[in-house]
Design an enzyme around this catalytic site. Structure first.
Site, PDB file in Angstrom:
ATOM      1  N   ASP A 173      -4.026  22.178   2.495  1.00  0.00           N
ATOM      2  CA  ASP A 173      -4.941  23.223   2.947  1.00  0.00           C
ATOM      3  C   ASP A 173      -5.992  23.472   1.850  1.00  0.00           C
ATOM      4  OD1 ASP A 173      -5.221  25.463   5.164  1.00  0.00           O
ATOM      5  OD2 ASP A 173      -5.267  26.549   3.267  1.00  0.00           O
ATOM      6  N   TYR A 285     -12.340  32.094   0.688  1.00  0.00           N
ATOM      7  CA  TYR A 285     -13.184  31.949   1.872  1.00  0.00           C
ATOM      8  C   TYR A 285     -14.533  32.624   1.684  1.00  0.00           C
ATOM      9  CZ  TYR A 285      -9.120  30.222   4.376  1.00  0.00           C
ATOM     10  OH  TYR A 285      -8.055  29.454   4.782  1.00  0.00           O
ATOM     11  N   HIS A 340       0.666  22.606  10.915  1.00  0.00           N
ATOM     12  CA  HIS A 340      -0.236  22.631   9.763  1.00  0.00           C
ATOM     13  C   HIS A 340       0.541  22.744   8.453  1.00  0.00           C
ATOM     14  CE1 HIS A 340      -3.890  23.546   7.501  1.00  0.00           C
ATOM     15  NE2 HIS A 340      -3.272  24.592   6.983  1.00  0.00           N
TER      16      HIS A 340
END
Length: 369
Positions: A173, A285, A340
């Site tokens: 990730d 982010y 994921h």
């Protein structure tokens, strides 16, 4: 006259670029506003259905026993002189053996690599780091402290502090994004690169720009640009949204693999319930648009890309496209039914595939050194 035409042309080009940039950011913030409206509607609906539970959350005071499991390794700390930040990591295996460095994703911490720490400590010095802003590592308050160049320097400084000039780098990730870019900017420091469920950054950029389905799957990125509100939404109702990421039918672990135990889940809730923990993680982010678009650079190290077929956040087609940016040996393994959270979902398969890759070709000689 020629000078006038030249200046007019230059003005037109600059104006067009400014309009393009304005349109780009207008699109981002418009989509961000849309995601916010959706989140507010969900919050309003929860308040109507369960008003007493919606605003329930709190700091976990006592860490679960699994975080102090000695079979995983020793808890260590290092303060990097250049940044002044203190990093926490868990290390196992003999000093002097080749270094295998693990970088986690969002919303995770060193514990996500527990199955790999046990597996690879026989042949490697395995180190799983709490990255900047996570777990027991320092959490800088400023969002600007999570810029890409700082994150890459963190990895370089940690490798050198551990007494190595190169490593086997493993990332998942967000840790995968940093691993890709570290291999690009510091190729001499990466013996082999192993990435789990994260495409090459240029592939991700291209897909987001031309694939509506990927843009929809990435909508949370726009929502996370907001100050404070994402932290609130992730923590209300006793961190229900955080729990759902790991346990829901659409995004969670365990449909065909290992279930996340209640103690494992408590480990995550303990870490992310601490003051500032969610903000540090979300600040990655909040800098993402300063990373993109990235220059299309190639990776020179041998690469293993592992991909969970059931990844709810990324298009499966991106995995194969990564081949275009790798100038060395490339192996792609798509794991059927895996989510994921690949290294926790299917640890036995992941570990077997990593061993196979490590022992392939010339890499076997290298990793013995």
């Amino acid at each position: 006259m020629a000078r006038l035409l030249h200046n007019l042309l230059l003005f037109t080009v600059r104006l067009a670029l400014k309009i393009r940039v304005f349109g780009y950011w207008s699109l981002i913030y418009s989509y961000c506003a849309l995601c916010t409206c959706i989140a507010l509607l969900k919050l309003w609906w929860n308040i109507i259905l369960r008003p007493s539970k919606t605003f329930q959350w709190g700091i976990r005071e006592t860490p679960p026993a699994c975080l102090n499991d000695t079979s995983l390794g020793t808890h260590c700390y290092v303060r990097i002189k250049e940044s002044g930040l203190r990093f926490h990591y868990v290390a196992a295996g003999e000093r002097g053996k080749p270094l295998m460095l693990f970088l986690h994703g969002f919303p995770e911490f060193w514990f996500s690599w527990r199955h790999q720490l046990r597996e690879f400590k026989s042949e490697f010095r395995v180190v799983a780091v709490d990255m900047r802003g996570y777990g027991e590592s320092d959490v800088p308050a400023s969002a600007d402290s999570y810029r890409l160049d700082y994150l890459l320097t963190d990895v370089k400084d940690i490798v050198e502090y551990l007494g190595y000039n190169r490593c086997f780098l493993v990332g998942h990730d967000w840790g995968g994004i940093i691993s890709w870019l570290f291999a690009i900017h510091y190729p001499e420091m990466v013996t082999k690169l192993i990435v789990l469920n994260c495409p090459h950054p240029s592939v991700f950029t291209e897909y987001c720009l031309r694939s509506p389905s990927q843009l929809l799957k990435s909508s949370y990125i726009f929502f996370f640009q907001l100050p404070r509100f994402p932290e609130f939404m992730l923590s209300i109702n006793d961190f229900k949204a955080l729990k759902c990421l790991f346990t829901s039918r659409s995004t969670g672990i365990g449909r065909k693999g290992c279930w996340l135990t209640s103690e494992d889940m408590e480990a995550y809730l303990y870490v992310f319930s601490q003051p500032g923990a969610l903000t540090g993680a979300l600040n990655y982010y909040r800098n993402i648009f300063s990373f993109l678009p990235l220059t299309q650079q190639d990776v020179k190290s041998p690469v293993l890309l592992l991909w969970g077929e059931r990844d709810a956040f990324l298009e499966l087609d991106m995995a194969e496209t990564c081949r275009l940016y790798i100038k060395n040996h490339f192996r792609l393994n798509i794991i059927s039914g895996a989510s994921h959270w690949l290294q926790q979902d299917q640890p036995d398969i992941v570990n077997t595939l990593i061993w196979t890759f490590l022992k392939e070709g010339e890499g076997r000689k290298t990793y013995r050194n």
